[in-house]
Scaffold this active site. Structure first.
Site, PDB file in Angstrom:
ATOM      1  N   HIS A 104      28.289  24.586  26.896  1.00  0.00           N
ATOM      2  CA  HIS A 104      29.431  25.287  27.484  1.00  0.00           C
ATOM      3  C   HIS A 104      30.203  26.020  26.409  1.00  0.00           C
ATOM      4  O   HIS A 104      30.229  25.607  25.250  1.00  0.00           O
ATOM      5  CB  HIS A 104      30.342  24.316  28.250  1.00  0.00           C
ATOM      6  CG  HIS A 104      30.773  23.125  27.460  1.00  0.00           C
ATOM      7  ND1 HIS A 104      29.958  22.027  27.257  1.00  0.00           N
ATOM      8  CD2 HIS A 104      31.916  22.858  26.799  1.00  0.00           C
ATOM      9  CE1 HIS A 104      30.593  21.136  26.519  1.00  0.00           C
ATOM     10  NE2 HIS A 104      31.784  21.626  26.214  1.00  0.00           N
ATOM     11  N   HIS A 106      33.998  27.433  25.538  1.00  0.00           N
ATOM     12  CA  HIS A 106      35.423  27.376  25.865  1.00  0.00           C
ATOM     13  C   HIS A 106      36.036  28.768  25.689  1.00  0.00           C
ATOM     14  O   HIS A 106      35.815  29.417  24.664  1.00  0.00           O
ATOM     15  CB  HIS A 106      36.163  26.445  24.900  1.00  0.00           C
ATOM     16  CG  HIS A 106      35.752  25.008  24.964  1.00  0.00           C
ATOM     17  ND1 HIS A 106      36.515  24.042  25.581  1.00  0.00           N
ATOM     18  CD2 HIS A 106      34.660  24.360  24.472  1.00  0.00           C
ATOM     19  CE1 HIS A 106      35.924  22.860  25.459  1.00  0.00           C
ATOM     20  NE2 HIS A 106      34.787  23.023  24.792  1.00  0.00           N
TER      21      HIS A 106
HETATM   22  P1  AMP Z   1      33.303  19.441  24.363  1.00  0.00           P
HETATM   23  O1  AMP Z   1      31.973  18.856  24.739  1.00  0.00           O
HETATM   24  O2  AMP Z   1      33.820  18.931  23.043  1.00  0.00           O
HETATM   25  O3  AMP Z   1      33.317  20.942  24.388  1.00  0.00           O
HETATM   26  O4  AMP Z   1      34.395  18.910  25.382  1.00  0.00           O
HETATM   27  C1  AMP Z   1      34.181  18.852  26.763  1.00  0.00           C
HETATM   28  C2  AMP Z   1      35.319  19.517  27.488  1.00  0.00           C
HETATM   29  O5  AMP Z   1      35.102  19.314  28.869  1.00  0.00           O
HETATM   30  C3  AMP Z   1      36.726  18.994  27.171  1.00  0.00           C
HETATM   31  O6  AMP Z   1      37.562  20.099  26.860  1.00  0.00           O
HETATM   32  C4  AMP Z   1      37.158  18.301  28.461  1.00  0.00           C
HETATM   33  O7  AMP Z   1      38.538  18.428  28.698  1.00  0.00           O
HETATM   34  C5  AMP Z   1      36.338  19.034  29.501  1.00  0.00           C
HETATM   35  N1  AMP Z   1      36.013  18.281  30.708  1.00  0.00           N
HETATM   36  C6  AMP Z   1      35.559  17.017  30.820  1.00  0.00           C
HETATM   37  N2  AMP Z   1      35.319  16.675  32.094  1.00  0.00           N
HETATM   38  C7  AMP Z   1      35.608  17.768  32.838  1.00  0.00           C
HETATM   39  C8  AMP Z   1      35.555  18.072  34.229  1.00  0.00           C
HETATM   40  N3  AMP Z   1      35.161  17.166  35.131  1.00  0.00           N
HETATM   41  N4  AMP Z   1      35.936  19.308  34.639  1.00  0.00           N
HETATM   42  C9  AMP Z   1      36.351  20.223  33.738  1.00  0.00           C
HETATM   43  N5  AMP Z   1      36.413  20.010  32.408  1.00  0.00           N
HETATM   44  C10 AMP Z   1      36.064  18.803  31.964  1.00  0.00           C
END
Ligand code: AMP
Length: 143
Positions: A104, A106
């Site tokens: 993903h 950001h």
């Molecule tokens: P990263 O893998 O470090 O990029 O972090 C995962 C991101 O996903 C974090 O910013 C979380 O806040 C976000 N996150 C986790 N669960 C969910 C969800 N169910 N819906 C949307 N965002 C999420």
């Protein structure tokens, strides 16, 4: 060696419609929805639909498509949230800060002089997420 892609990760469940999300964009190859713990209002995640753990295993064309969607979101977030700038982040493996193991990107709208909140610090209210998703989806349609 890198672990295999786990189809039970939380974003795979969102992609299959098993878990809800505040969706702002979808096409045949990618989806974008709001981060539930935003580092700034409008913080969005662009997720390719292909089964990719991160930058190391993703098909380059799918990565390129996700980058194009991230660009659309970045531009629309200027209109939707009055962003003065946008921060793009993308983490790979635990050592790189990755927590959810489906690739993903950001897209974080930024205001001049306003620091980002720390990662995963505060869960946003569902009504705020819904309102921000609507603003961003409308700006994307107008783009
Ligand atoms: P990263 O893998 O470090 O990029 O972090 C995962 C991101 O996903 C974090 O910013 C979380 O806040 C976000 N996150 C986790 N669960 C969910 C969800 N169910 N819906 C949307 N965002 C999420």
């Amino acid at each position: 060696m890198m672990p295999a892609y786990d189809p039970n990760n939380i974003f795979a469940k969102i992609l299959r419609g098993e878990l809800p999300c505040h969706k702002v964009y979808e096409d045949d190859r990618a989806i974008a929805f709001l981060d539930i713990m935003p580092r700034a209002p409008g913080h969005t995640l662009v997720v390719p639909k292909c089964a990719a753990r991160n930058l190391f295993d993703v098909d380059p064309d799918e990565l390129a498509h996700a980058a194009k969607v991230a660009q659309k979101i970045a531009k629309a977030s200027k209109a939707a949230f009055g962003a003065d700038g946008v921060t793009i982040q993308q983490f790979n493996e635990s050592a790189g800060g990755q927590v959810v193991f489906h690739l993903h990107i950001h897209v974080i709208p930024r205001k001049e002089g306003v620091a980002m909140k720390p990662p995963a610090s505060e869960k946003e209210k569902p009504e705020t997420l819904a309102a921000n998703a609507q603003l961003l989806a409308a700006a994307l349609k107008g783009a």
